[in-house]
Enzyme design. Structure first.
Site, PDB file in Angstrom:
ATOM      1  N   SER A 203       0.718  -1.560  -0.562  1.00 43.47           N
ATOM      2  CA  SER A 203       0.037   0.252  -0.252  1.00 43.47           C
ATOM      3  C   SER A 203       1.045   1.244   0.163  1.00 43.47           C
ATOM      4  O   SER A 203       1.663   1.574   0.752  1.00 43.47           O
ATOM      5  CB  SER A 203      -1.525  -0.072   1.007  1.00 43.47           C
ATOM      6  OG  SER A 203      -1.384   1.156   0.726  1.00 43.47           O
TER       7      SER A 203
ATOM      8  N   VAL B  55       7.018   2.458   4.596  1.00 40.65           N
ATOM      9  CA  VAL B  55       8.282   1.618   3.917  1.00 40.65           C
ATOM     10  C   VAL B  55       7.863   1.746   2.308  1.00 40.65           C
ATOM     11  O   VAL B  55       8.524   2.197   1.456  1.00 40.65           O
ATOM     12  CB  VAL B  55       8.511  -0.146   3.722  1.00 40.65           C
ATOM     13  CG1 VAL B  55       9.380  -0.536   2.891  1.00 40.65           C
ATOM     14  CG2 VAL B  55       8.794  -0.294   5.412  1.00 40.65           C
ATOM     15  N   CYS B  56       6.501   1.727   1.912  1.00 41.56           N
ATOM     16  CA  CYS B  56       5.805   1.088   0.370  1.00 41.56           C
ATOM     17  C   CYS B  56       6.679   2.675  -0.466  1.00 41.56           C
ATOM     18  O   CYS B  56       6.542   2.994  -1.170  1.00 41.56           O
ATOM     19  CB  CYS B  56       4.364   1.770   0.224  1.00 41.56           C
ATOM     20  SG  CYS B  56       4.325  -0.588   0.620  1.00 41.56           S
ATOM     21  N   SER B  57       6.111   3.862   0.656  1.00 38.65           N
ATOM     22  CA  SER B  57       6.698   5.421   0.211  1.00 38.65           C
ATOM     23  C   SER B  57       8.172   5.852   0.498  1.00 38.65           C
ATOM     24  O   SER B  57       8.037   5.446  -0.945  1.00 38.65           O
ATOM     25  CB  SER B  57       5.637   6.248   1.160  1.00 38.65           C
ATOM     26  OG  SER B  57       6.126   7.515   0.971  1.00 38.65           O
TER      27      SER B  57
END
Length: 168
Positions: free
Chosen positions: A54, A59-61
């Site tokens: 997401s 971490v995804c960002s």
């Protein structure tokens, strides 16, 4: 199948695991304007596919920003695709807020077409497992990383280096 955990809990991945040397499976995902996007749309380019659970998480960002930075110097022969099950509108809003220009965010929320084709659908969460795939200009998979713990980072440097090796 890859052994993957999410927040240290084992999860079940659905779909077929992809390996180096495989012909990349086709898929259909949605662009931010809801138009369909397939693997064939980037035929003739090296594709770095960054898969995230997401986009609104830390971490995804970071993963999306780091690959955007790394890909910005690779030229027009490389297509960076970031795929998640986030809605296309949320992806577009995030990219605008972050000012990212080199990344194409794509949504697999409708059919899980990508997730099932690449073996990254987390059954328990209906999210995609963090992973990285590099596909050459002839649609051959040349690099695969299924990140063992969903909250860990992928190996950014190794993935970018694998793209650079294809550019030689």
């Amino acid at each position: 199948m890859a052994n993957v955990t999410f927040k240290n809990n084992p999860v079940t991945l659905l779909g077929k695991e992809v390996a180096i040397g495989d012909i990349a499976p086709d898929f259909t995902v949605l662009a931010n304007d809801l138009s369909p996007v397939t693997l064939a749309d980037s035929k003739g380019k090296i594709r770095l596919i960054s898969v995230i659970p997401s986009i609104d998480t830390g971490v995804c960002s970071t993963q999306t920003r780091k690959f955007n930075e790394g890909a910005s110097s690779l030229g027009d022969d490389v297509q960076l695709l970031t795929i998640s099950v986030d809605l296309p509108f949320a992806q577009a809003k995030w990219c605008a807020a972050e000012g990212l220009k080199n990344v194409q965010t794509l949504s697999d929320h409708r059919d899980l077409s990508f997730g099932e084709a690449y073996g990254v659908v987390i059954k328990e969460l209906r999210l995609l497992a963090r992973s990285v795939f590099i596909i050459d200009k002839d649609d051959k998979v040349t690099y695969v990383e299924y990140v063992g713990e969903g909250t860990d980072h992928p190996d950014y440097e190794k993935a970018i280096e694998a793209v650079k090796q294809l550019m030689k």
